[in-house]
Design a protein around this motif. Sequence first.
Motif, PDB file in Angstrom:
ATOM      1  N   ASN A 255       0.825  -1.191   0.000  1.00 16.55           N
ATOM      2  CA  ASN A 255       0.000   0.000   0.000  1.00 16.55           C
ATOM      3  C   ASN A 255       0.869   1.254   0.000  1.00 16.55           C
ATOM      4  OD1 ASN A 255      -2.063   1.862   0.355  1.00 16.55           O
ATOM      5  ND2 ASN A 255      -1.867   1.732   2.588  1.00 16.55           N
TER       6      ASN A 255
ATOM      7  N   TYR B 263      -1.552   7.228   1.025  1.00 19.81           N
ATOM      8  CA  TYR B 263      -1.628   7.794   2.371  1.00 19.81           C
ATOM      9  C   TYR B 263      -2.601   8.959   2.367  1.00 19.81           C
ATOM     10  CZ  TYR B 263       2.628   5.049   2.759  1.00 19.81           C
ATOM     11  OH  TYR B 263       3.534   4.020   2.727  1.00 19.81           O
TER      12      TYR B 263
ATOM     13  N   ASN C 126      -3.495   5.268   6.418  1.00 20.86           N
ATOM     14  CA  ASN C 126      -3.550   4.500   5.176  1.00 20.86           C
ATOM     15  C   ASN C 126      -4.989   4.090   4.903  1.00 20.86           C
ATOM     16  OD1 ASN C 126      -4.044   2.441   6.981  1.00 20.86           O
ATOM     17  ND2 ASN C 126      -1.983   1.604   6.876  1.00 20.86           N
TER      18      ASN C 126
END
Length: 249
Positions: free
Chosen positions: A2, A5, A76
């Motif tokens: 991932n 943000y 996140n």
Amino acid sequence: MNNEYFEVELISPRSPSYIYNNKRYKKLSDNVREYKAVDPFAATYNKTLLKWESVVQRLLATLTNEATDRILKYSNTKAKVSYREIDFIAQPSKDELIFCELKLKENFRENLGSKASGWAQLNKALNIAHNKFQQLSGLSICVDMSHVYGIKTKATVFDYCRFSELTNYFCKPSKSNKTLWLNSKEIAYLAVKHELLTLKEVNNIKVQFNEYKNPLSIIDDKYIKKVNSPFQGLIKLKVNSSTHYKKIN
């Protein structure tokens, strides 16, 4: 992996949410270490290193405008709020930031890996912060502490950046992963000059470093001279420990 943000912002180290987060992690850490022995020499030495790092931060603030909000707060896709502390943030102009990682190194090394130099941490922080700040760069600053530790350095005078010359890197940020080395002797001189450290504190770090590396060095032989003393064996340990340390270094 991932790489998205959200809610990225820089907050103060005195922010209530950041302080609460630190207290929570400290409590968890204390629970893990509850039954582990504490090395008093390591504890004293590490506390002193934190003070020296603070001194470097305060000295850097004399060269450039400092962004005092230096805690990177973000989340996140799992909506988990996280924090990353930036050692120092220079702000040459209103819209420009330079994230600086500070490392106090035992001795100079010409080639440092990304983790040892601090660039692993910097790259992560820059990747997160680029979601909000456009004019952003990084700089790794390492201090060769061998001079104040009283050990031989592997560096030459040409390996160091003079402290005053750091202004060049704050005015014109490098686009590459730049790592600069400072001489701890110069840092000590400036710290005393600006009354951030006393001469006694500068001298004490050498003692604390030696005690951290070789705790048996503090044993005074005159107190262990009795033939039947249970501490007789410590003299041999002291000598062997000292010899071993010299071989390593």
